[in-house]
Enzyme design. Structure first.
Site, short mmCIF file in Angstrom:
data_model
loop_
_atom_site.label_atom_id
_atom_site.label_comp_id
_atom_site.label_asym_id
_atom_site.label_seq_id
_atom_site.Cartn_x
_atom_site.Cartn_y
_atom_site.Cartn_z
N HIS A 190 0.81 -1.24 -0.13
CA HIS A 190 0.12 0.01 -0.05
C HIS A 190 0.97 1.21 0.02
O HIS A 190 1.65 1.47 1.00
CB HIS A 190 -0.93 -0.02 1.14
CG HIS A 190 -1.79 1.34 1.33
ND1 HIS A 190 -2.81 1.44 0.40
CD2 HIS A 190 -1.94 2.02 2.25
CE1 HIS A 190 -3.43 2.78 0.54
NE2 HIS A 190 -2.67 2.96 1.64
N ASP A 192 0.78 5.13 -0.26
CA ASP A 192 0.35 6.54 -0.09
C ASP A 192 0.79 7.62 -0.71
O ASP A 192 2.07 7.72 -0.49
CB ASP A 192 0.24 6.94 1.44
CG ASP A 192 -0.84 5.95 2.31
OD1 ASP A 192 -1.96 5.86 2.12
OD2 ASP A 192 -0.21 5.36 3.27
N ASP A 304 -7.76 1.21 2.58
CA ASP A 304 -7.25 2.12 3.51
C ASP A 304 -8.26 3.49 3.77
O ASP A 304 -8.04 4.18 4.67
CB ASP A 304 -5.95 2.68 3.33
CG ASP A 304 -5.22 3.31 4.48
OD1 ASP A 304 -5.71 2.99 5.64
OD2 ASP A 304 -4.38 4.17 4.25
N ASP A 441 1.83 -1.23 4.41
CA ASP A 441 2.10 -0.08 3.83
C ASP A 441 3.98 0.07 3.46
O ASP A 441 4.78 -0.44 3.97
CB ASP A 441 2.36 1.21 4.72
CG ASP A 441 0.70 1.60 5.11
OD1 ASP A 441 -0.18 0.72 4.69
OD2 ASP A 441 0.58 2.51 5.95
N HIS A 584 -6.61 9.54 0.16
CA HIS A 584 -7.48 9.32 1.41
C HIS A 584 -6.41 9.73 2.70
O HIS A 584 -6.82 9.79 3.86
CB HIS A 584 -7.67 8.07 1.64
CG HIS A 584 -6.47 7.04 1.62
ND1 HIS A 584 -6.31 6.22 0.60
CD2 HIS A 584 -5.62 6.40 2.62
CE1 HIS A 584 -5.28 5.42 0.96
NE2 HIS A 584 -4.86 5.67 1.86
#
Length: 1107
Positions: A190, A192, A304, A441, A584
């Site tokens: 994941h 971000d 998420d 993450d 997000h």
């Protein structure tokens, strides 16, 4: 009630100088038709036989009868409205009380209100009955309705054992003997695009290494699989990779080892984001994938986002995805769904009476998407199979039992221990196919981790698969591998509903991950950037539309080669910047301060766009171009900044417009000039501004300061005089042709609203409240709202200074407080712009500590425990106040509007920025305006919210009357009465799970979120610039259609457009139960039909969306 209608028709025909015979015949035909229908209905209602049999009607016949009556009623209502509006328009043209004595100048009438010159263009509203039926009775048939789930659950939190938020799971070891368990382990990382680090920093430090290692490590063994989501990162890597890496990556994707899931530019937030931006970032990602890899995503992956909206499954379905996965859902709901084996379901829109919106959805059952919470219910065991945590590494297992490298001596014990978790997890689902995500993450950024995870798991898989007595087939897989196996197991096509799987409708807000820790604070966190986002979205949409129209015009005129298509690169960059901000941890306000400032979002502005000062010169005019970004004609007041009171405004054809001058309180050398304009849909209009001697059409605002201190006075000399008076407690009022507002003499805040056509004055009292945070260890932060109890009234020692401004085009009241300044403005303009209150609240709480400022509306509307909030500006979701839940659990995201209603009125608060909203008591709406919090809330951010900015929160407040059958006498009353009786029968069978705005409400939201863009033309020394009105639409769009975007599609060269354009239309569902208003433009509906030039959509069917 027939006589005035007939007279109106006669009078209109006479005014149009038609022959008397035609007038008489036309009026007579209409009167006879209506009278015949009256007799027919009267016979139906008074026929005893029919009435006796009425109670035995089956549901289907009741529905058919109700639909027929509603169609008849709406048709008559449509005729009534058209004639009423025509009559009003004619009366305005002829009544000497409605036109100034000179016929041209604004003037004050006997009651003190301003009367403006009428522009002589009557308009009408004609909504077809079938377009009301589109929204009536649209409750979908679902097995699981989330409103009911919230009512059913206790939301208690007993200790569930190793699965703390769940329950003990048991199974029979022999139950897989005849149907082995099929396990898909799905490695993922994941990433971000900005959170603790900026987008670029994450890419440099971690993401590029993940993708570089992926190319090498997946190629080492064809059994290895992986999924990737964020195209913003993937495209950046692609641009920096050499041709060999690109080809290797393409081979992995086409060979099925790497799957691109969802395919959006980011994994978007689902609470605060507007559906325009949700779609735009999805198109940007999908277009990139199609252009560079020739693929289209099949499955959605959202692990998420902090709660899940019902809008997302609809958009994914429309983008041709067949399946999706979600994770962050309230732990009590997960437990309930797990206990009923409903964690996989068909997600259906609440308004879908069929199954066309269904999409297969998988909900992950446990606390997180990390490895300890994905293999099964016991995180202590699952953590032992996260091989990055092997002893000697940088991270370990909090449960103090580390992983072990899999070797021949321990493989049997390790495989049986892991299989036990797999079996327990599978008991929560309805098939013997199991999904096990393997990641977290920014995982797999080191080559070592690829080896640790893949080599050890392959040993476990090989052992399981080689021992038939274990009755399991385990392998690496992609997300679509898993979904395909589920469909195959049940013998259904991709995306189809397996037998006995439930259908669900509703959404998954608010989210709590443990205890009473509700993630409802981020609905408001950093409101400055939420507001900035919406302004930029509107500007981007306007630029997209104008660019597409300009290119199309250039091509049509054979001037394509002369148009500067190089501007397209700027458009692409703007799309991607806006898309990045939908992440997000961006629009949510939950990133680090240095990331929020600009490194993540690229939106480097520190203040909202300001109006440009137009410096007028006696030597010649200045030219102003106004762009109307909405798809309907617009009659509205426009305000510009000028440097003089000697202002004269002319239209392109030389007509002088009324102008209202008012002070610009932040600058003594600037004035605000407000004038009324009519703009073509999606068009440009040109206006001339002169510095000239005082014009009788230019009027100055009357400004009054209400001061509370004894002996305190204020005066201002010319050019704009100001009066002052001692404030008292008595209510004072401002009025327009549509509204009268009452204000508290003490607070200067709104007290009441009275509509011109409604005898009732409705209490709408504005209050401001303060929330603190709890004194215990867990406190409010960027994510969490943990208040210290009910809100307390906002108080300040000094009384507010209140400014009252009145004039021919607008009147306003401005209340100045220490931490906010609230402006209420009403426009004296016919149509949409004049029916609602324009509210701007300038908030500044930078000197506060652990405080949250709330705006509360207290009314006498009997709304009970029900209120309504929108999902992403796309649809409305009914909400209920649950007293069994903590206060913070009853707040919801409000991206565009919220309303309360009873049998008489609906009060809608439209918003230009996403904020958190609730209704904590009947008749109330409450909005969190800003939050200043000094500590982290232990969700990974590592800091509080201390970077507050002075923020303008903008709203429109709309009060509407609800039609209840008593609007008309005689025929209309009888018709409405019968319809309501039938409705009551159906309401006993159905609970309301849907609600829709009125056409006026839809248009009010549009004008708030898409303001007229004022584009001053730089002065030139020579000649008049070749400018003229541009009206691109040959015919008007139906007023229940919103043109979401007109987007030029990229060519193979990403810096230039192709010959194709994406046209995205949204058909709006209308609540016709609210009294119709004259919108100021011709509003018609067409049963969902719209004519589009074929050349505009040629070869672009993939992106011709109708939502």
């Amino acid at each position: 009630c027939l006589s005035p209608l007939c007279v109106a028709l006669f009078f209109l025909f006479l005014r149009m100088k038609l022959r008397k015979q035609v007038t008489v015949c036309g009026g007579a035909i209409f009167c006879v038709a209506v009278f015949s229908l009256y007799l027919m209905l009267d016979r139906v209602q008074h026929d005893p036989a029919r009435r006796q049999n009425g109670g035995n009607f089956p549901r289907s016949q009741i529905s058919v009868l109700q639909n027929r009556i509603e169609q008849l009623e709406q048709l008559l209502e449509e005729n009534h409205q058209i004639i009423s509006h025509i009559k009003d328009s004619v009366m305005e043209l002829t009544d000497t009380g409605a036109v100034s004595p000179s016929g041209h100048l604004p003037f004050r009438s006997a009651n003190g209100s301003w009367v403006l010159p009428f522009d002589g263009r009557p308009t009408f509203l004609a909504v077809k009955p079938q377009d009301c039926q589109f929204a009536v009775g649209r409750n979908g048939q679902a097995d699981v309705q989330m409103l009911d789930v919230y009512s059913l659950l206790k939301f208690d939190n007993p200790d569930g054992g190793v699965w703390k938020q769940g329950f003990d799971i048991t199974y029979d070891p022999d139950e897989w003997n005849s149907d082995p368990l099929q396990v898909f382990v799905v490695p993922h990382s994941h990433n971000d695009p900005g959170w603790i680090k900026t987008f670029d920093k994450y890419f440099t430090d971690q993401t590029q290494h993940i993708l570089n290692n992926m190319v090498v490590k997946l190629a080492e063994d064809p059994r290895r699989k992986f999924i990737w989501s964020e195209i913003s990162f993937f495209s950046k890597w692609w641009e920096t990779a050499d041709i060999h890496k690109q080809e290797a990556m393409r081979k992995l994707i086409l060979g099925g080892q790497l799957e691109i899931v969802t395919g959006g530019w980011v994994m978007t937030d689902e609470a605060n984001v507007h559906y325009f931006a949700m779609i735009d970032q999805l198109i940007e990602g999908h277009q990139w994938l199609e252009r560079n890899l020739g693929i289209t995503p099949r499955s959605g992956w959202a692990v998420d986002p902090f709660g899940h909206s019902a809008t997302m499954p609809y958009l994914l379905k429309r983008a041709n995805l067949t399946s999706m996965l979600i994770q962050r859902v309230h732990y009590s709901i997960k437990k309930h769904f797990a206990s009923t084996r409903s964690l996989e379901f068909m997600w259906r829109q609440a308004w879908d009476s069929g199954s066309s919106t269904d999409i297969f959805c998988h909900m992950m059952p446990f606390y997180s998407y990390d490895v300890p919470h994905t293999c099964g219910p016991d995180p202590k065991i699952c953590c032992q199979f996260d091989f990055k945590r092997l002893p000697g590494g940088r991270i370990n297992c909090p449960w103090k039992v580390p992983p072990k490298t899999v070797v021949e001596a321990n493989v049997a014990e390790r495989a049986h221990l892991l299989l036990d978790q797999y079996r327990k997890k599978s008991k929560l689902y309805r098939s013997n196919v199991l999904l096990v995500p393997l990641g977290d993450d920014f995982r797999y950024d080191k080559a070592l981790e690829w080896d640790q995870q893949y080599i050890n798991y392959q040993k476990l898989f090989d052992y399981m698969n080689s021992h038939p007595e274990m009755h399991v087939q385990a392998q690496f897989g992609t997300l679509s591998d898993y979904f395909s196996a589920v469909y195959k197991k049940h013998g259904v096509a991709q995306g189809s509903r397996p037998a006995d799987y439930p259908v669900l409708s509703g959404d998954f807000f608010a989210y709590a991950d443990r205890e009473d820790h509700y993630w409802t604070g981020y609905f408001t966190s950093r409101p400055f950037y939420k507001s900035l986002d919406r302004v930029i979205e509107s500007h981007l949409r306007g630029a997209e539309i104008l660019y597409s129209l300009a290119v199309a015009n250039a091509r049509h005129a054979g001037m394509e080669g002369r148009y500067p298509v190089s501007d397209y690169a700027l458009l692409v960059d703007a799309r991607r910047s806006v898309g990045l901000f939908q992440h997000h941890d961006a629009i949510t306000g939950t990133a680090k301060e240095n990331v929020t400032v600009g490194g993540n979002t690229r939106e480097h502005l520190y203040s909202l766009p300001q109006r440009t000062l137009i410096e007028l010169d006696p030597a010649g005019p200045r030219y102003l171009v106004l762009f109307n970004p909405i798809e309907q004609e617009r009659l509205c007041a426009v305000t510009v900044l000028v440097n003089t009171v000697r202002v004269r405004v002319l239209t392109e054809d030389g007509q002088t417009l009324p102008v209202q001058l008012s002070a610009q309180w932040s600058s003594a050398s600037q004035m605000s000039a407000t004038f009324m304009v009519r703009l073509p849909p999606l068009g440009l209009a040109v206006f001339h501004l002169y510095d000239s001697p005082d014009s009788p059409m230019t009027l100055r605002s009357d400004t009054l300061l209400r001061l509370s201190g004894r002996g305190v006075t204020a005066r201002a000399a010319e050019p704009l005089p100001v009066r002052s008076q001692q404030a008292d407690a008595q209510t004072f009022y401002i009025s327009s042709q549509s509204l009268t507002l009452g204000f508290s003499g003490t607070t200067g805040l709104l007290e009441s609203i009275k509509r011109k056509d409604d005898p009732q004055e409705v209490k709408v009292q504005m209050q401001f409240m303060i929330y603190g945070t709890r004194p215990s260890k867990d406190k409010s932060g960027a994510y969490l709202f943990l208040p210290d109890g009910k809100a307390k009234p906002y108080n300040q020692k000094e009384p507010p200074v209140v400014r009252v401004v009145e004039g021919p085009l607008f009147s306003e009241v401005v209340a100045h407080y220490q931490h906010f300044q609230q402006t209420f403005r009403i426009h004296n303009v016919p149509g949409v712009d004049g029916y609602s209150i324009d509210i701007t609240t300038m908030v500044d709480i930078r000197d506060q500590t652990n405080k949250e400022l709330a705006m509360r509306l207290v009314t006498d509307i009997q709304s009970g425990d029900v209120f309504y909030t929108d999902l992403n500006g796309f649809q409305m979701q009914p909400r209920r106040l649950h007293l069994k839940l903590p206060l913070q659990a009853n707040f919801y995201p409000m991206p565009s509007q919220a309303y309360i209603q009873d049998s008489s009125h609906r009060l809608t608060l439209h918003t230009a920025q996403s904020l958190g909203v609730s209704s904590l008591e009947s008749g109330q709406l409450e909005v969190i305006m800003d939050r200043r919090l000094m500590q982290d809330d232990n969700r990974g951010l590592g800091q509080g919210l201390k970077d507050n900015k002075r923020t303008a929160n903008r709203f429109r407040l709309l009060l509407e009357s609800r039609s209840t059958g008593n609007k008309h006498d005689g025929f209309f009353a009888k018709l409405s009465s019968l319809r309501l009786n039938l409705s009551a029968l159906l309401q006993m069978m159905d609970s309301a799970t849907t609600s829709f705005p009125s056409v006026l409400s839809h248009m009010t939201n549009a004008i708030l979120n898409h303001e007229v863009l004022a584009l001053p033309i730089l002065p030139k020394r020579r000649g008049i610039p070749p400018l003229q009105t541009f009206a691109p639409l040959k015919s008007i769009l139906p007023c229940d259609f919103h043109l979401l975007n007109l987007r030029s599609i990229q060519s193979q060269d990403p810096q230039s457009p192709s010959a194709h354009t994406a046209l995205i239309l949204h058909r709006l569902a209308l609540d016709c139960g609210l009294e119709a208003q004259n919108l100021g433009f011709n509003c018609t509906t067409t049963q969902g039909q719209v004519s589009v030039p074929t050349q505009a959509i040629k070869k672009s069917n993939k992106w011709r969306w109708v939502l």
